[in-house]
Design an enzyme around this catalytic site. Structure first.
Site, mmCIF file in Angstrom:
data_model
loop_
_atom_site.group_PDB
_atom_site.id
_atom_site.type_symbol
_atom_site.label_atom_id
_atom_site.label_comp_id
_atom_site.label_asym_id
_atom_site.label_seq_id
_atom_site.Cartn_x
_atom_site.Cartn_y
_atom_site.Cartn_z
ATOM 1 N N GLY A 118 74.878 140.700 22.309
ATOM 2 C CA GLY A 118 73.749 141.007 21.672
ATOM 3 C C GLY A 118 72.793 139.999 21.206
ATOM 4 C CG ASN B 87 68.833 138.515 25.721
ATOM 5 O OD1 ASN B 87 67.690 138.055 25.814
ATOM 6 N ND2 ASN B 87 69.920 138.219 26.428
ATOM 7 C CB ILE C 132 74.599 150.015 37.891
ATOM 8 C CG1 ILE C 132 74.652 148.533 38.164
ATOM 9 C CG2 ILE C 132 73.719 150.637 38.929
ATOM 10 C CD1 ILE C 132 74.853 147.970 39.407
ATOM 11 C CG LEU C 133 71.749 152.894 33.475
ATOM 12 C CD1 LEU C 133 70.237 152.714 32.522
ATOM 13 C CD2 LEU C 133 72.269 154.165 32.628
ATOM 14 C CG HIS D 161 69.232 139.405 36.544
ATOM 15 N ND1 HIS D 161 70.596 139.952 36.508
ATOM 16 C CD2 HIS D 161 69.200 138.129 37.439
ATOM 17 C CE1 HIS D 161 71.143 139.214 37.587
ATOM 18 N NE2 HIS D 161 70.602 138.467 37.953
ATOM 19 C CD GLU E 114 64.732 153.971 43.517
ATOM 20 O OE1 GLU E 114 63.994 153.923 42.216
ATOM 21 O OE2 GLU E 114 63.900 153.774 44.341
ATOM 22 C CD GLU F 95 69.246 135.876 29.372
ATOM 23 O OE1 GLU F 95 69.363 136.688 28.955
ATOM 24 O OE2 GLU F 95 69.916 134.877 30.073
HETATM 25 C C1 GAR Z 1 72.365 137.895 29.154
HETATM 26 O O1 GAR Z 1 72.463 136.470 29.684
HETATM 27 C C2 GAR Z 1 71.783 139.014 30.091
HETATM 28 O O2 GAR Z 1 70.694 138.317 30.897
HETATM 29 C C3 GAR Z 1 72.734 139.015 30.895
HETATM 30 O O3 GAR Z 1 73.936 139.262 30.292
HETATM 31 C C4 GAR Z 1 73.760 138.400 29.050
HETATM 32 C C5 GAR Z 1 73.825 139.171 27.602
HETATM 33 O O4 GAR Z 1 74.125 138.556 26.654
HETATM 34 N N1 GAR Z 1 72.715 140.182 31.812
HETATM 35 C C6 GAR Z 1 73.193 140.660 32.963
HETATM 36 O O5 GAR Z 1 73.691 139.878 33.691
HETATM 37 C C7 GAR Z 1 72.512 141.980 33.580
HETATM 38 N N2 GAR Z 1 72.822 141.896 34.994
HETATM 39 P P1 GAR Z 1 73.761 138.928 25.318
HETATM 40 O O6 GAR Z 1 74.588 140.489 24.853
HETATM 41 O O7 GAR Z 1 74.232 138.042 24.247
HETATM 42 O O8 GAR Z 1 72.299 139.453 25.107
#
Ligand code: GAR
Length: 199
Positions: free
Chosen positions: A13, A15, A93-94, A110, A148, A181
């Site tokens: 978490g 992000n 995936i949704l 991403h 989708e 990010e």
């Molecule tokens: C992040 O790097 C995000 O971009 C990635 O997972 C990590 C989650 O970190 N998401 C994906 O790969 C989706 N395809 P977080 O839980 O610390 O935010």
């Protein structure tokens, strides 16, 4: 009135934390009013609780099917009056059954420059491992609308990040988070919420 945002999470978490910290700053037009996890042990849930944000856990295996899982998510989001959904490390995936209900209202972050290293099977550290295996010298992060097609929706924002000699998936993941990010996601959330308020 601020746009009501739900953040969907599965793991650490960071992000989500960036979004929480941006509230009242970069994120003016929206407010996180719900955090949903598909993993009861996600540390992201603790971050939400510390920030006083209501949380919910929806487990796919308890729902019995993808369709039932998505119906349960939809019911929860409707109950809370959610207008924008942010996938922040949501590792499932949704399908169209879900995404078609929220056109231009679901955002995902991403950890690569789409269309590289994206789509089904590319998540978390795997994305950075793939970038290192390929030998690219620049990677980055993308925030996009969710439709989708996995990682196939319209791109909202991208930022490039350098790959350095000796990088591991972990060091690269950290740099992409810090330099891209955590900056892009709150900015994109603000952009989308502000736009919705003009409609
Ligand atoms: C992040 O790097 C995000 O971009 C990635 O997972 C990590 C989650 O970190 N998401 C994906 O790969 C989706 N395809 P977080 O839980 O610390 O935010």
């Amino acid at each position: 009135m601020k746009t009501k945002i739900a953040v969907l999470v599965s793991g650490g978490g960071t992000n989500l934390q960036a979004l929480i910290d941006a509230q009242g700053g970069v994120l003016q037009s929206g407010e996180i009013t719900l955090v949903v996890s598909n993993n009861a042990g996600a540390y992201a849930l603790e971050r939400a609780k510390k920030a006083g944000i209501p949380t919910a856990v929806v487990l796919k295996k308890e729902c019995g099917s993808q369709e039932a899982f998505e119906e349960k998510l939809k019911a929860l989001l409707t109950q809370h009056g959610i207008e924008v959904i942010i996938l922040a490390g949501f590792m499932t995936i949704l399908t169209e059954n879900f995404t078609r209900c929220y056109p231009q209202r679901i955002l995902n972050v991403h950890p690569s420059l789409i269309p590289s290293f994206c789509g089904a099977g590319f998540y978390g550290l795997r994305v950075h491992q793939a970038a290192l295996d390929y030998g690219v010298k620049v990677t980055g992060a993308t925030v996009h609308f969710v439709n989708e097609i996995p990682d196939g929706g319209q791109i909202i924002a991208q930022k490039a990040v350098e790959i350095l000699p000796g990088d591991t998936p972990e060091t690269l993941q950290r740099r992409v988070m810090e330099q891209a990010e955590w900056i892009l996601l709150p900015q994109a959330a603000e952009q989308v919420c502000a736009h919705l308020q003009t409609l």
